[in-house]
Write a protein that holds these residues in place. Sequence first.
Motif, PDB file in Angstrom:
ATOM      1  N   LYS A 199       1.000  -1.118  -0.236  1.00 34.91           N
ATOM      2  CA  LYS A 199       0.192  -0.128  -0.222  1.00 34.91           C
ATOM      3  C   LYS A 199       1.047   1.366  -0.532  1.00 34.91           C
ATOM      4  O   LYS A 199       1.759   1.425   0.669  1.00 34.91           O
ATOM      5  CB  LYS A 199      -1.388   0.282   1.797  1.00 34.91           C
ATOM      6  CG  LYS A 199      -2.047  -1.324   1.159  1.00 34.91           C
ATOM      7  CD  LYS A 199      -3.287  -0.910  -0.138  1.00 34.91           C
ATOM      8  CE  LYS A 199      -3.898  -2.077   0.322  1.00 34.91           C
ATOM      9  NZ  LYS A 199      -5.440  -1.818  -0.676  1.00 34.91           N
ATOM     10  N   ALA A 257      -3.300   4.480   9.532  1.00 35.95           N
ATOM     11  CA  ALA A 257      -2.872   4.016   7.635  1.00 35.95           C
ATOM     12  C   ALA A 257      -3.802   3.239   7.108  1.00 35.95           C
ATOM     13  O   ALA A 257      -5.128   2.922   6.753  1.00 35.95           O
ATOM     14  CB  ALA A 257      -2.073   3.891   7.272  1.00 35.95           C
ATOM     15  N   GLU A 278      -7.703  -2.665   5.779  1.00 38.06           N
ATOM     16  CA  GLU A 278      -6.414  -3.651   6.191  1.00 38.06           C
ATOM     17  C   GLU A 278      -7.006  -4.884   7.083  1.00 38.06           C
ATOM     18  O   GLU A 278      -6.715  -4.053   8.960  1.00 38.06           O
ATOM     19  CB  GLU A 278      -4.782  -3.068   5.944  1.00 38.06           C
ATOM     20  CG  GLU A 278      -4.392  -2.917   4.620  1.00 38.06           C
ATOM     21  CD  GLU A 278      -4.354  -3.720   3.758  1.00 38.06           C
ATOM     22  OE1 GLU A 278      -3.757  -4.771   3.923  1.00 38.06           O
ATOM     23  OE2 GLU A 278      -5.041  -3.813   2.442  1.00 38.06           O
ATOM     24  N   VAL A 283       3.633  -1.472   3.165  1.00 39.95           N
ATOM     25  CA  VAL A 283       3.144   0.036   3.257  1.00 39.95           C
ATOM     26  C   VAL A 283       4.552   0.792   2.848  1.00 39.95           C
ATOM     27  O   VAL A 283       5.511   0.210   3.357  1.00 39.95           O
ATOM     28  CB  VAL A 283       2.262   0.131   4.553  1.00 39.95           C
ATOM     29  CG1 VAL A 283       0.706  -0.372   4.502  1.00 39.95           C
ATOM     30  CG2 VAL A 283       3.576   0.522   5.214  1.00 39.95           C
ATOM     31  N   LYS A 325      -7.269   3.263   7.940  1.00 42.34           N
ATOM     32  CA  LYS A 325      -7.990   3.808   7.038  1.00 42.34           C
ATOM     33  C   LYS A 325      -8.314   3.064   5.324  1.00 42.34           C
ATOM     34  O   LYS A 325      -9.066   2.517   4.503  1.00 42.34           O
ATOM     35  CB  LYS A 325      -7.431   4.588   6.596  1.00 42.34           C
ATOM     36  CG  LYS A 325      -8.084   6.061   7.617  1.00 42.34           C
ATOM     37  CD  LYS A 325      -9.331   6.388   7.775  1.00 42.34           C
ATOM     38  CE  LYS A 325      -9.556   7.586   9.531  1.00 42.34           C
ATOM     39  NZ  LYS A 325     -10.596   7.032  10.156  1.00 42.34           N
ATOM     40  N   LEU A 326      -7.171   2.103   5.413  1.00 42.78           N
ATOM     41  CA  LEU A 326      -7.270   1.348   4.186  1.00 42.78           C
ATOM     42  C   LEU A 326      -8.221  -0.128   4.451  1.00 42.78           C
ATOM     43  O   LEU A 326      -8.254  -0.655   3.250  1.00 42.78           O
ATOM     44  CB  LEU A 326      -5.730   1.148   3.452  1.00 42.78           C
ATOM     45  CG  LEU A 326      -5.000   2.195   2.898  1.00 42.78           C
ATOM     46  CD1 LEU A 326      -3.806   1.695   3.190  1.00 42.78           C
ATOM     47  CD2 LEU A 326      -5.282   2.641   2.041  1.00 42.78           C
ATOM     48  N   ASP A 343      -2.100   4.786  -2.533  1.00 43.50           N
ATOM     49  CA  ASP A 343      -3.553   4.153  -2.240  1.00 43.50           C
ATOM     50  C   ASP A 343      -4.363   5.147  -0.921  1.00 43.50           C
ATOM     51  O   ASP A 343      -5.769   5.568  -0.743  1.00 43.50           O
ATOM     52  CB  ASP A 343      -3.586   2.534  -1.559  1.00 43.50           C
ATOM     53  CG  ASP A 343      -3.199   1.576  -2.203  1.00 43.50           C
ATOM     54  OD1 ASP A 343      -3.503   1.799  -3.189  1.00 43.50           O
ATOM     55  OD2 ASP A 343      -1.632   1.768  -2.345  1.00 43.50           O
ATOM     56  N   ILE A 344      -3.303   6.433  -0.581  1.00 44.99           N
ATOM     57  CA  ILE A 344      -3.820   7.406   1.033  1.00 44.99           C
ATOM     58  C   ILE A 344      -3.522   8.282   1.149  1.00 44.99           C
ATOM     59  O   ILE A 344      -2.116   7.843   0.966  1.00 44.99           O
ATOM     60  CB  ILE A 344      -4.250   5.911   2.161  1.00 44.99           C
ATOM     61  CG1 ILE A 344      -5.151   6.954   3.130  1.00 44.99           C
ATOM     62  CG2 ILE A 344      -3.343   5.905   2.538  1.00 44.99           C
ATOM     63  CD1 ILE A 344      -5.577   6.130   4.057  1.00 44.99           C
ATOM     64  N   VAL A 403       1.639   5.526   0.836  1.00 44.54           N
ATOM     65  CA  VAL A 403       1.078   5.947   1.411  1.00 44.54           C
ATOM     66  C   VAL A 403       2.022   7.056   1.385  1.00 44.54           C
ATOM     67  O   VAL A 403       2.535   7.670   1.059  1.00 44.54           O
ATOM     68  CB  VAL A 403       1.281   5.536   3.700  1.00 44.54           C
ATOM     69  CG1 VAL A 403       0.077   6.794   4.047  1.00 44.54           C
ATOM     70  CG2 VAL A 403      -0.030   4.180   3.586  1.00 44.54           C
ATOM     71  N   VAL A 426      -8.164   7.733  -4.190  1.00 45.93           N
ATOM     72  CA  VAL A 426      -7.334   7.171  -4.064  1.00 45.93           C
ATOM     73  C   VAL A 426      -8.317   7.811  -2.034  1.00 45.93           C
ATOM     74  O   VAL A 426      -9.253   8.778  -1.951  1.00 45.93           O
ATOM     75  CB  VAL A 426      -6.382   8.399  -3.591  1.00 45.93           C
ATOM     76  CG1 VAL A 426      -5.363   8.760  -2.659  1.00 45.93           C
ATOM     77  CG2 VAL A 426      -5.719   7.980  -4.912  1.00 45.93           C
ATOM     78  N   LYS A 427      -8.188   6.962  -1.202  1.00 45.65           N
ATOM     79  CA  LYS A 427      -8.449   7.150  -0.241  1.00 45.65           C
ATOM     80  C   LYS A 427      -7.767   8.515   0.660  1.00 45.65           C
ATOM     81  O   LYS A 427      -6.878   9.140   0.483  1.00 45.65           O
ATOM     82  CB  LYS A 427      -8.567   5.880   1.362  1.00 45.65           C
ATOM     83  CG  LYS A 427      -9.552   5.112   1.261  1.00 45.65           C
ATOM     84  CD  LYS A 427      -9.395   3.804   1.716  1.00 45.65           C
ATOM     85  CE  LYS A 427     -10.651   3.099   1.190  1.00 45.65           C
ATOM     86  NZ  LYS A 427     -10.640   1.756   2.826  1.00 45.65           N
TER      87      LYS A 427
END
Length: 103
Positions: free
Chosen positions: A3, A97, A103, A33, A100-101, A51-52, A5, A75-76
Amino acid sequence: MTKQVLLTCGAGASSGFLAAAARKAAKKMDADVEIKAKSESEVASSLSSIDILLVAPHLKYMIDEVKAECEANNVKCDIIPQRIYGSLDGKGLVEFALKKLGE
């Protein structure tokens, strides 16, 4: 899949310190990440590869504009909690993170 970030804080200095702490924490936690920090002026050009996006608390005023750009790029986006940002809590940031994703 790793991911991506992205942290942003304005000029990129304090988010750079937080990103470094978060990279160390992610390694210890074995979290998949990749954490980078950029200035707010570089965010738009980075949206296609993340991704975020996590925004520093003092940039709250621009979150609506950023959210619209993020949504357009799938994108978050969220604001980094003050306690994590203020204490440069890398582990806290990675956990935030990932939560929020989803995971």
